[in-house]
Scaffold this active site. Structure first.
Site, PDB file in Angstrom:
ATOM      1  N   ASP A 158      -1.179   1.024  -4.001  1.00  0.00           N
ATOM      2  CA  ASP A 158      -2.034  -0.010  -4.599  1.00  0.00           C
ATOM      3  C   ASP A 158      -3.374   0.557  -5.058  1.00  0.00           C
ATOM      4  O   ASP A 158      -4.254  -0.189  -5.486  1.00  0.00           O
ATOM      5  CB  ASP A 158      -2.237  -1.187  -3.649  1.00  0.00           C
ATOM      6  CG  ASP A 158      -3.078  -0.851  -2.439  1.00  0.00           C
ATOM      7  OD1 ASP A 158      -3.097   0.333  -2.035  1.00  0.00           O
ATOM      8  OD2 ASP A 158      -3.713  -1.761  -1.882  1.00  0.00           O
ATOM      9  N   ASP A 189      -2.513   6.030  -3.512  1.00  0.00           N
ATOM     10  CA  ASP A 189      -1.408   5.394  -2.804  1.00  0.00           C
ATOM     11  C   ASP A 189      -0.873   4.278  -3.703  1.00  0.00           C
ATOM     12  O   ASP A 189      -1.314   4.126  -4.838  1.00  0.00           O
ATOM     13  CB  ASP A 189      -1.857   4.871  -1.435  1.00  0.00           C
ATOM     14  CG  ASP A 189      -2.942   3.811  -1.552  1.00  0.00           C
ATOM     15  OD1 ASP A 189      -3.661   3.798  -2.577  1.00  0.00           O
ATOM     16  OD2 ASP A 189      -3.087   3.001  -0.616  1.00  0.00           O
ATOM     17  N   ASP A 234      -6.063   1.764  -3.729  1.00  0.00           N
ATOM     18  CA  ASP A 234      -7.373   1.532  -3.119  1.00  0.00           C
ATOM     19  C   ASP A 234      -7.847   2.784  -2.378  1.00  0.00           C
ATOM     20  O   ASP A 234      -8.956   2.807  -1.846  1.00  0.00           O
ATOM     21  CB  ASP A 234      -7.367   0.316  -2.181  1.00  0.00           C
ATOM     22  CG  ASP A 234      -6.404   0.438  -1.011  1.00  0.00           C
ATOM     23  OD1 ASP A 234      -5.664   1.447  -0.938  1.00  0.00           O
ATOM     24  OD2 ASP A 234      -6.380  -0.478  -0.170  1.00  0.00           O
ATOM     25  N   SER A 266       0.811  -1.218   0.000  1.00  0.00           N
ATOM     26  CA  SER A 266       0.000   0.000   0.000  1.00  0.00           C
ATOM     27  C   SER A 266       0.851   1.277   0.000  1.00  0.00           C
ATOM     28  O   SER A 266       1.605   1.530  -0.927  1.00  0.00           O
ATOM     29  CB  SER A 266      -0.954  -0.039   1.197  1.00  0.00           C
ATOM     30  OG  SER A 266      -1.882   1.007   1.165  1.00  0.00           O
TER      31      SER A 266
END
Length: 436
Positions: free
Chosen positions: A232, A230, A234, A95
């Site tokens: 990843d 960010d 999400d 992340s």
């Protein structure tokens, strides 16, 4: 109690906390728990991602599973595809953490695994003999069409809105969305300019992305909206056309009100966390919208959303779930929902940003060796004492890092900063005492 899994999967420094051997064992274990299962593996842009992908895939194949390699894709793409196909998912990402971290997130049919399932995996990983396998081995299949499926699905979700004439500047954090976010936005007719979209394996989250909005703020002039992911993707933080930060709390407030007006807001409810600003709660109350707070972590937000039958919930960090769109937070969906409100309301991002006011909030992360300090009676006594001054104070152990987060909010910024520093100093003192 889980020890290996945090609030967002297994995470740690590559080759220290998270090794290829551990990744192989995780693959072998989850594969053995689901004989003949189908697993989609995606990863972000970290240099360690490919090695961990190979290790997990080897374990899965050894157990007899079929592995579909989706390549570099956002976490929400894995959620969308595994729900669509009723597969298991493995996301290799840490992340927002620096490149030398990595992680393993597990999901089934679009949802992250429940705590109980992760505990069972940990129990099986403790067994020393990991040589078990089926007589017939599994197989690995290239699934590069995963990107196309994700792009087309998200584009179709918002095809009923005319976005032509809007210009957006995007910071993909040199992460998993460096291709997908600009491709979807352009497909919908939005003019896109991208920064931090040249991943090299080490520059993910490096002074860019949702944790560092000040860099994109210098380039916002001439654009209608700034979008920051960010690693990843999400989550999503936005910038108004005047450079004002639109954090997750503001996004939730603005979108919840719009959803209510469209009669789309289920049960007139928003699910937030204990870290969400009190300003959001005030704004929602003024607009006759209910709010429930839950523990920090998107899994707990989702759990409460399902329990309360809510269709919007999230965190100040920009991890926002629209359950009528997706099973998890998706920074691209969040950005498109905001752009949709801009089009439908005919209001620009600066006007919308002013709707939700933040109370002064201050937070410090204190590195610790033992996060159990968070339950120390001296610490609890100090928090209780300071809260009598009218502050809202939250002290909690991070689920993804070796830190204790100390946050306070109230009307007087200087006083809440002083309170946070006082508590942070006590945490450091208690930590030093434990090391002696």
């Amino acid at each position: 109690m889980r020890e290996l899994f945090g609030t967002d999967g297994i995470r740690g420094v590559y080759n220290q906390d998270l090794t290829e051997d551990l990744a192989y064992k995780v693959g072998l274990t989850i594969g053995s728990m689901h004989p003949d299962g189908k697993f989609l593996i995606v990863r972000d842009t970290r240099e360690s991602g490919l090695a961990l992908e190979k290790a997990i895939a080897s374990g899965l194949v050894k157990s007899g599973a079929t592995v579909y390699l989706g390549g570099i894709l956002p976490t929400p793409a894995a959620a969308l595809i595994t729900k669509m196909k009723n597969w298991f998912g493995v996301v290799i990402s840490a992340s927002h953490n620096p490149y030398y971290y990595n992680g393993i997130k597990l999901m089934k049919s679009g949802f992250k695994l429940a705590d109980e399932e992760e505990i069972e995996i940990e129990k099986r990983l403790e067994v020393k003999d990991h040589s078990f396998s089926k007589h017939d081995t599994g197989k690995i299949i290239d699934f590069s069409e995963a990107e196309k499926i994700y792009i087309e699905t998200i584009s179709n979700m918002f095809s009923d809105v005319d976005f032509h004439g809007i210009s957006v500047v995007v910071d993909t954090s040199n992460g998993a969305a460096y291709r997908t976010t600009p491709m979807v936005l352009e497909k919908l007719g939005i003019k896109v300019t991208c920064y931090y979209n040249q991943p090299d394996g080490k520059n993910i989250n490096d002074n860019c992305g949702s944790l560092y909005p000040q860099y994109l703020a210098q380039k916002i002039s001439g654009f209608d909206l700034g979008v920051l992911h960010d690693g990843d993707a999400d989550r999503c933080i936005l910038l108004s056309k005047k450079g004002g930060e639109i954090n997750g709390d503001k996004i939730m407030g603005i979108l919840a009100l719009s959803m209510k007006r469209e009669k789309r807001l289920k049960n007139n409810l928003v699910v937030a966390t204990i870290m969400s600003n009190f300003g959001l709660e005030i704004f929602l109350k003024e607009n006759q919208i209910d709010m429930i707070r839950t523990k920090v972590g998107d899994r707990y937000v989702l759990e409460q959303m399902l329990k309360s039958d809510a269709n919007i919930g999230g965190e100040r960090s920009g991890h926002i779930i629209f359950l009528d769109r997706s099973t998890t937070g998706d920074g691209l969906i969040t950005a498109l929902e905001f752009l949709r409100v801009m089009v439908l309301s005919q209001r620009d991002s600066s006007e919308l940003e002013k709707q939700v006011n933040d109370l002064p909030q201050y937070m410090v992360n204190v590195e610790v060796k033992n996060k159990a300090i968070v339950d120390h009676p001296h610490l609890k006594e100090k928090v209780s004492q300071l809260q009598k001054n009218g502050f809202r104070i939250v002290v909690r152990a991070s689920g993804t890092e070796p830190v204790i987060r100390v946050m306070a909010e109230g009307q007087d910024e200087s006083k809440i900063k002083a309170a946070v520093e006082e508590i942070a100093d006590l945490v450091r003192t208690l930590g030093e005492f434990q090391r002696r």
